[in-house]
Structure formats: structure tokens, C-alpha cells
Design an enzyme around this catalytic site. Structure first.
Site, PDB file in Angstrom:
ATOM      1  N   GLU A   1       0.819  -1.218   0.000  1.00 48.33           N
ATOM      2  CA  GLU A   1       0.000   0.000   0.000  1.00 48.33           C
ATOM      3  C   GLU A   1       0.857   1.275   0.000  1.00 48.33           C
ATOM      4  O   GLU A   1       0.565   2.244  -0.699  1.00 48.33           O
ATOM      5  CB  GLU A   1      -0.911   0.000   1.242  1.00 48.33           C
ATOM      6  CG  GLU A   1      -1.886   1.155   1.328  1.00 48.33           C
ATOM      7  CD  GLU A   1      -2.847   1.161   0.153  1.00 48.33           C
ATOM      8  OE1 GLU A   1      -3.740   0.305   0.128  1.00 48.33           O
ATOM      9  OE2 GLU A   1      -2.714   2.027  -0.731  1.00 48.33           O
TER      10      GLU A   1
ATOM     11  N   GLU B   1      14.177  14.819  -3.107  1.00 48.61           N
ATOM     12  CA  GLU B   1      15.395  14.112  -2.742  1.00 48.61           C
ATOM     13  C   GLU B   1      16.595  15.031  -3.057  1.00 48.61           C
ATOM     14  O   GLU B   1      16.465  15.970  -3.839  1.00 48.61           O
ATOM     15  CB  GLU B   1      15.543  12.850  -3.611  1.00 48.61           C
ATOM     16  CG  GLU B   1      14.251  12.135  -3.900  1.00 48.61           C
ATOM     17  CD  GLU B   1      13.966  11.007  -2.926  1.00 48.61           C
ATOM     18  OE1 GLU B   1      14.917  10.364  -2.504  1.00 48.61           O
ATOM     19  OE2 GLU B   1      12.783  10.807  -2.599  1.00 48.61           O
TER      20      GLU B   1
ATOM     21  N   LYS C   1       4.513   4.734 -10.023  1.00 48.22           N
ATOM     22  CA  LYS C   1       3.257   4.648  -9.264  1.00 48.22           C
ATOM     23  C   LYS C   1       2.068   4.378 -10.188  1.00 48.22           C
ATOM     24  O   LYS C   1       1.208   3.553  -9.877  1.00 48.22           O
ATOM     25  CB  LYS C   1       3.057   5.933  -8.461  1.00 48.22           C
ATOM     26  CG  LYS C   1       4.089   6.077  -7.334  1.00 48.22           C
ATOM     27  CD  LYS C   1       4.052   7.464  -6.713  1.00 48.22           C
ATOM     28  CE  LYS C   1       5.044   7.591  -5.568  1.00 48.22           C
ATOM     29  NZ  LYS C   1       5.244   8.972  -5.124  1.00 48.22           N
TER      30      LYS C   1
END
Ligand code: NAP
Ligand code: HSE
Length: 428
Positions: A129, A190, A205
Site C-alpha cells: 500500500e 530528494e 506509481k
């Protein structure tokens, strides 16, 4: 009360959030689940490192790679990242009959099918998840609540860093590079933010979501990806003037037995629910044959939201142990991914041209000869003999659009094609 032992790999941003949540809410979780969850071991690189949110002194940290990690645990939580090492540990756990929870989108987008087959073979669960949209339970919605539906489309703001950058560019008139610096300063992006701003993170994703929603393998290399590095503040301002907002969307749609899967900046109407998801938030808008349209919204990254999804999966895994349920790959279809050049979209085109009679006529003639029909055209500003033209097209095949752009670029009256951005507007 049932006792379950957990092993964790990684105690960084996500891992420390998981430990903090399990510590803070342990009593409530035990009462809700009639199960006592104990962290048996946590594998890290550097045992001396100071951790966020937690006191590492009291934790069962180990650096020994294997001999202790798999000892007497029923659930392994992988929150280390990387592909090969994580895959190695996860495969090992599954083969030992240990249930696995991971937040690793890079791994699941590439090897999810194989790992789920392995989970089926060894009759254990593999949950992921947290790999998409951190704290938003979008995978569970697709897998559980919406499973009676045929999903026809998914549109998602799947990357918080880029959504934050686009919001800052629009609201504070900040150019892309400064907005990126700000996102890095706040810890959203990042230190090497290429995967965020180039759309790679969102591509992984949407590949995972599309695979689950359409029950087909979505090879990551088949996902068309464009990031936000070419989005100019001028486009954001024009979008607003025209009643749109630019968002980096992950999109997956099924049509005529083909799947269209892509990530790119998109003009969406201000009235679309996704247009109002700003800052670092994520949102996913889906359409299904029975539930109709539906949208979820929330924090897609960060220590605590991501830990929330991990712990939800740990609790589900503890139930799977009792119920003897396990995971399997649900890719029972074999949909072809349509090449982006064969798909159809509406486009926004901004160009600087010579401001003189006949220029618009020659542009529209070239577009017309490539079957590109103009929906609207606006001359935005004129300065020293140059004008800025903004054209929005009707739906057109991508190959025709790019062929016409090649011809337009060679016209002497066109100084520069400044930008080309897709428009997601059902009204056109
Ligand atoms: P992170 O802060 O860099 O933490 C990684 C942890 O893994 C560190 O504790 C590190 O140990 C440990 N580690 C790395 N290599 C190791 C090795 N070879 N052996 C043992 N331990 C090792 O990463 P993160 O942000 O928590 O992300 C973890 C995973 O969650 C990734 O797959 C990421 O894509 C996913 N995810 C992250 C977020 C988010 O908001 N950060 C959201 C959703 C999903 P040391 O601390 O000792 O160096
Ligand atoms: N870098 C990602 C984002 C979070 O900005 O949304 C991890 O998935």
C-alpha cells in the site's frame, strides 16, 4: 492474545515512522486486533546513527544481514529501498513462509508480478500500500472496495515534490529552479530530485495502479514519461487565464482493448477536482462503471503518512496469518499498451511569431493539412514586431500533432515553439 513478531529492514524516514506509530498506538492496535505486535529485529546499515522520532537505544537494531533477521518472525517489513537488495530479502522471506510488507515502488513496478507469484506459491501475503501515494489507501480501494467495478480511467497527482513546485510557481510566481531549491530545503525533494521532476517516480506509481486496476502487466518501459522541467511560469499564467491549471498527472485509460498509460504535465480545467489539490498533497481520481467518479486526497509521502499505510498492511498481514489467506498476481488480462504517438490528445501550443499579416493563416493551414483542428487561438502579447500565440487544439492524434510541429518549426515567420502541453478536457 495472539503474538506476532515483526522484522524490519531500514530505519530511515519511513522505518522510523513505523516504529513510532507502533510504539504510540500499540495498546489501541492490540485491542482492535486482539494481537500483540512485537518488533523482533531491525536491520540497518549504521547502528550508531541517530534516528528521527524514536530513541534507537531501546530498539533491537542489527547489522548482521541474515542470521538474526529471519529468526522467529511472521512478518517482514521492507522499508530500505533499492531494487536488487530489497528483492533478495523479500524473496528470501516469502520462501520461508514469512508475510511481507513493502513501501518499495521501484521494486514493485519492476518485479511486482514475479513477487506476487512467489507469494502465491508459498501461501503468504505481499502488501505494498505505501508504495503509491504514501498515506492514501488507494491500492486497497482498487483491490477491495472497487473490485466489483470495471475501472475505465485513473488520473493521479502521484508526486508531492512536483505538485509543491508547480503550486509555488503559480502562487508565488517563483521560477522552476528556485521552486525546486525550496522543495529540497523543506525535505520534499530528494537531494538528487531527478526521479521526481523527470516524472519517473510518478511513472512507477501509475504503472502499479494501472496494473491493479486493469488486471494486466504494465512494463515500466512502456509508460510514456515527461517531467515538469520544461514547464515555464508563462505557461502556468496562461493556463490560469484560459481557465486551467497545470498538474503533473499519471494517467491510465482503457479504450478498445488498449491501455494508454503516461505521465506528463497536463492542463486541467479549474473545475476538475484534481485542479485544487495543491502543495505537497497527492490525489487520485478514478472512474468505474458502477461507482462512477471517485477521488481520494492526502499526503503522498513523509514519515508518518507512509507509516500509516505500512502499519495498515502489517495488521492485514497478521489477519492473513490467522485466515491462511495469501496474495497472488491479478494480471489475468493481456492488454497492449498503446504507443503514445498513436493516442489522441488535446494540445496547448505557445509560440512566438512575426507579428504581420498572413502568419496566422499559414499556421492554421499547416495545422489543417495535418488534421489538427484548432479549438481556440489567442494572441497574448506583441512586442517589437513579435507576437506570442497560444493555440488550443481539438483532440488530435499525437503523431499528427508532432509532424505539424516539425513543419511549423521550419517556417521563417515562427521564431520559436515555446511549449507544447497536453490538455485534459472532456468538454472539447
Ligand atoms: P531512507 O530514509 O533512505 O532509509 C533507508 C533505510 O534503509 C536506512 O535506515 C538505511 O540504514 C537502511 N538501509 C539502506 N541500505 C541498507 C542495507 N543494505 N542493509 C540494511 N539497511 C539498509 O529511505 P526512506 O525514505 O525511508 O524510504 C524507504 C522506502 O520507502 C523506499 O523504497 C521508498 O521509495 C519508500 N517510500 C518512501 C516514502 C517517503 O516519504 N520517504 C514514501 C513512500 C514510499 P541506515 O539508516 O543505517 O543508513
Ligand atoms: N518523492 C516522492 C514524492 C515521495 O515527492 O511524492 C516518495 O514516493
Amino acid at each position: 492474545m495472539k503474538k506476532i513478531n515483526i522484522g524490519i529492514i531500514g530505519l530511515g524516514t519511513v522505518g522510523s515512522g513505523v516504529v513510532a506509530l507502533l510504539h504510540q498506538n500499540s495498546e489501541m492496535i492490540s485491542r482492535r486486533t486482539n494481537c500483540e505486535l512485537t518488533i523482533k529485529s531491525i536491520l540497518v546499515n549504521d547502528i550508531t546513527r541517530k534516528r528521527e522520532h524514536i530513541n534507537e537505544k531501546y530498539l533491537p537494531l542489527i547489522t548482521d544481514k541474515e542470521s538474526v533477521l529471519f529468526d522467529d518472525i511472521q512478518i517482514l517489513v521492507e522499508v530500505m529501498g533499492t531494487i536488487d537488495k530489497a528483492r533478495y530479502y523479500i524473496e528470501k522471506a516469502l520462501k520461508k513462509g514469512i508475510h511481507v510488507v513493502t513501501a518499495n515502488k521501484d521494486l514493485m513496478a519492476k518485479y511486482g508480478g514475479e513477487l506476487l507469484n512467489l507469494a502465491e506459491k508459498y501461501k503468504v501475503s505481499l502488501s505494498f500500500e505505501a508504495s503509491v501515494c504514501g498515506g492514501i489507501p488507494i491500492i486497497d480501494m482498487i483491490k477491495t472496495s472497487f473490485q466489483g467495478n470495471r475501472i475505465s480511467s485513473i488520473l493521479g497527482i502521484l508526486n508531492g515534490t512536483t505538485n509543491y513546485i508547480l503550486t509555488l510557481m503559480e502562487e508565488k510566481n517563483v521560477p522552476f529552479k528556485s521552486a525546486l531549491k525550496q522543495a529540497q530545503k523543506l525535505g520534499y525533494a530528494e537531494s538528487n530530485p531527478a526521479n521526481d521532476i523527470e516524472g519517473v517516480d510518478a511513472a512507477r506509481k501509475i504503472a502499479i495502479l494501472a496494473s491493479m486496476a486493469f488486471n494486466t502487466k504494465v512494463p515500466i518501459e512502456k509508460v510514456h514519461v515527461e517531467g515538469i522541467t520544461k514547464v515555464d511560469i508563462q505557461d502556468i499564467l496562461y493556463a490560469k487565464d484560459l481557465g486551467y491549471r497545470i498538474k503533473l498527472l499519471g494517467m491510465a485509460k482503457e479504450k478498445d482493448g488498449f491501455l494508454k498509460v503516461q505521465v506528463n504535465p497536463v492542463f486541467i480545467p479549474l473545475s476538475h477536482p484534481l485542479a485544487n489539490i495543491n502543495d505537497v498533497y497527492n490525489g487520485v481520481y478514478l472512474e468505474g462503471d458502477f461507482f462512477g467518479p471517485s477521488m481520494v486526497y492526502g499526503l503522498g509521502a513523509g514519515s508518518f503518512p507512509t507509516a500509516s499505510s505500512i502499519v495498515g498492511d502489517i495488521i492485514a498481514a497478521s489477519k492473513a496469518i490467522d485466515n491462511k489467506t495469501y496474495s497472488w498476481c491479478t494480471c489475468f488480462r493481456d492488454l497492449k499498451i498503446r504507443d503514445v504517438m498513436e493516442t489522441h490528445s488535446n494540445f496547448y501550443i505557445r509560440m512566438t511569431v512575426n507579428d504581420k499579416p498572413g502568419v496566422l493563416a499559414s499556421i492554421s493551414s499547416i495545422l489543417g493539412s495535418h488534421d489538427v483542428s484548432i479549438y481556440s487561438v489567442v494572441q497574448k502579447k506583441s512586442h517589437e514586431g513579435h507576437a506570442e500565440l497560444v493555440i488550443i487544439t481539438h483532440k488530435v492524434q499525437e503523431a499528427s500533432m508532432y509532424d505539424s510541429i516539425t513543419v511549423l518549426s521550419s517556417l521563417s515567420v515562427i521564431n520559436k515553439i515555446e511549449s507544447i502541453i497536453r490538455v485534459e478536457d472532456e468538454e472539447q
